[in-house]
Design a protein around this motif. Structure first.
Motif, PDB file in Angstrom:
ATOM      1  N   GLU A   1       0.805  -1.101   0.505  1.00  0.00           N
ATOM      2  CA  GLU A   1       0.631   0.066   0.008  1.00  0.00           C
ATOM      3  C   GLU A   1       0.893   1.285   0.038  1.00  0.00           C
ATOM      4  N   ARG A   2       1.832   1.324   0.801  1.00  0.00           N
ATOM      5  CA  ARG A   2       2.511   2.418   0.680  1.00  0.00           C
ATOM      6  C   ARG A   2       3.593   2.212   0.981  1.00  0.00           C
ATOM      7  N   ILE A   3       4.917   3.121   1.187  1.00  0.00           N
ATOM      8  CA  ILE A   3       6.369   2.675   2.168  1.00  0.00           C
ATOM      9  C   ILE A   3       6.973   3.948   2.745  1.00  0.00           C
ATOM     10  N   ASN A   4       7.168   4.140   3.849  1.00  0.00           N
ATOM     11  CA  ASN A   4       7.785   4.859   4.363  1.00  0.00           C
ATOM     12  C   ASN A   4       9.840   5.002   4.344  1.00  0.00           C
ATOM     13  N   GLY A   5      10.152   5.483   3.453  1.00  0.00           N
ATOM     14  CA  GLY A   5      11.870   5.449   3.443  1.00  0.00           C
ATOM     15  C   GLY A   5      11.878   5.439   1.654  1.00  0.00           C
ATOM     16  N   SER A   6      13.441   5.130   1.960  1.00  0.00           N
ATOM     17  CA  SER A   6      13.802   4.916   0.219  1.00  0.00           C
ATOM     18  C   SER A   6      13.017   3.266  -0.218  1.00  0.00           C
ATOM     19  N   TYR A   7      12.682   3.869  -1.753  1.00  0.00           N
ATOM     20  CA  TYR A   7      11.987   2.167  -2.371  1.00  0.00           C
ATOM     21  C   TYR A   7      13.295   1.906  -2.750  1.00  0.00           C
ATOM     22  N   THR A   8      14.050   1.970  -3.176  1.00  0.00           N
ATOM     23  CA  THR A   8      15.472   1.488  -3.560  1.00  0.00           C
ATOM     24  C   THR A   8      16.511   0.632  -2.279  1.00  0.00           C
ATOM     25  N   ASN A   9      15.833   0.856  -1.116  1.00  0.00           N
ATOM     26  CA  ASN A   9      16.465   0.303  -0.581  1.00  0.00           C
ATOM     27  C   ASN A   9      15.919  -0.842   0.662  1.00  0.00           C
ATOM     28  N   VAL A  10      14.490  -1.022  -0.465  1.00  0.00           N
ATOM     29  CA  VAL A  10      13.928  -2.164  -0.064  1.00  0.00           C
ATOM     30  C   VAL A  10      14.246  -3.273  -1.691  1.00  0.00           C
ATOM     31  N   VAL A  11      14.354  -2.501  -2.485  1.00  0.00           N
ATOM     32  CA  VAL A  11      15.280  -3.586  -4.019  1.00  0.00           C
ATOM     33  C   VAL A  11      16.078  -3.653  -3.226  1.00  0.00           C
ATOM     34  N   GLY A  12      16.767  -2.857  -2.877  1.00  0.00           N
ATOM     35  CA  GLY A  12      18.005  -4.026  -1.833  1.00  0.00           C
ATOM     36  C   GLY A  12      19.842  -2.983  -1.846  1.00  0.00           C
ATOM     37  N   LEU A  13      19.280  -1.857  -2.063  1.00  0.00           N
ATOM     38  CA  LEU A  13      20.653  -1.384  -1.833  1.00  0.00           C
ATOM     39  C   LEU A  13      20.163   0.890  -1.819  1.00  0.00           C
ATOM     40  N   PRO A  14      20.464   1.149  -0.632  1.00  0.00           N
ATOM     41  CA  PRO A  14      19.433   2.520  -0.489  1.00  0.00           C
ATOM     42  C   PRO A  14      20.788   3.127  -1.513  1.00  0.00           C
ATOM     43  N   THR A  15      20.458   3.838  -2.385  1.00  0.00           N
ATOM     44  CA  THR A  15      21.075   4.145  -4.195  1.00  0.00           C
ATOM     45  C   THR A  15      21.539   5.420  -3.490  1.00  0.00           C
ATOM     46  N   GLU A  16      20.414   6.558  -2.767  1.00  0.00           N
ATOM     47  CA  GLU A  16      21.317   7.374  -3.139  1.00  0.00           C
ATOM     48  C   GLU A  16      22.194   7.540  -1.315  1.00  0.00           C
ATOM     49  N   LYS A  17      21.898   7.218  -0.387  1.00  0.00           N
ATOM     50  CA  LYS A  17      22.764   6.877   0.862  1.00  0.00           C
ATOM     51  C   LYS A  17      23.995   6.504  -0.065  1.00  0.00           C
ATOM     52  N   VAL A  18      24.555   5.123  -0.906  1.00  0.00           N
ATOM     53  CA  VAL A  18      25.394   4.560  -1.905  1.00  0.00           C
ATOM     54  C   VAL A  18      25.829   6.061  -2.806  1.00  0.00           C
ATOM     55  N   TYR A  19      25.094   6.631  -3.184  1.00  0.00           N
ATOM     56  CA  TYR A  19      25.956   7.912  -3.768  1.00  0.00           C
ATOM     57  C   TYR A  19      26.903   9.395  -3.027  1.00  0.00           C
ATOM     58  N   GLN A  20      25.952   9.049  -1.801  1.00  0.00           N
ATOM     59  CA  GLN A  20      26.943  10.372  -1.165  1.00  0.00           C
ATOM     60  C   GLN A  20      28.190   9.841  -0.298  1.00  0.00           C
ATOM     61  N   GLN A  21      27.942   8.231   0.037  1.00  0.00           N
ATOM     62  CA  GLN A  21      28.551   8.341   0.618  1.00  0.00           C
ATOM     63  C   GLN A  21      30.313   7.852  -0.471  1.00  0.00           C
TER      64      GLN A  21
END
Length: 190
Positions: free
Chosen positions: A165-185
């Motif tokens: 129904e919905r998610i709170n937080g990163s969609y890509t994190n649920v897929v398996g990798l929090p891409t925005e955080k990874v990119y920033q690091q």
């Protein structure tokens, strides 16, 4: 790619993580090593994901010096119970029945190893499932065989597309990798 990142080794056989990096326009190669993914029982779920990601990276520390090693581990957690990858189709059905009509957390621990320095972090997303019927759950497990997925489902597959129904937080994190955080690091390595 906008920024020239160091050479990256993705230490994961997950096709979802590989696709996410491709979509990010990150140049990488895959190097796999078998790593025991057990963990101490006293760890909290967030600590488990980071512990396993770090354990995976340690397998590369002695042999990789001039490349970035990216490891990750995703877990599904409901009522502080960690749902790992299902062992059998019946186990997958049981997991999805537990998640049905409830909210759970998806936690991905990430380790970026570069020049023997470990950068560890995690991301948490809350996922809200509608009530799934037993028929829907069984059909999903039989067709998609989610044996390689924590919690026995993929958000990008049928049960995610029709049941979340919905998610709170990163969609890509649920897929398996929090891409925005990874990119920033990764940008910090330039």
């Amino acid at each position: 790619m906008i920024h020239q990142l160091p050479k990256i080794i993705l230490a994961s056989k997950s096709p979802r993580r590989q696709e996410l990096l491709r979509l990010m326009d990150v140049d990488f190669r895959i190097v796999l090593k078998e790593v025991d993914e057990s963990y101490p029982d006293h760890l909290k779920p967030e600590e488990v994901a980071v512990y396993i990601a770090e354990k995976k990276a340690k397998a590369y520390d002695e042999t990789i010096a001039d490349e970035v090693v990216l490891t990750a581990d995703t877990i599904v957690c409901i009522d502080d119970l960690i749902l790992c990858k299902p062992e059998t189709p019946a186990h997958a059905i049981e997991m999805l029945q537990r998640l049905s009509g409830r909210v759970h957390r998806v936690i991905t621990g990430v380790c970026i190893l570069y020049k023997h320095q470990y950068n560890l972090f995690y991301d948490v997303s809350e996922v809200f499932f509608r009530k799934l019927t037993d028929e829907e759950i069984t059909a999903y497990v039989n067709k998609y065989k989610p044996m390689d997925k924590a919690g026995a489902y993929g958000i990008q597959e049928w049960v995610g597309l029709t049941g979340i129904e919905r998610i709170n937080g990163s969609y890509t994190n649920v897929v398996g990798l929090p891409t925005e955080k990874v990119y920033q690091q990764l940008l910090k390595l330039i």
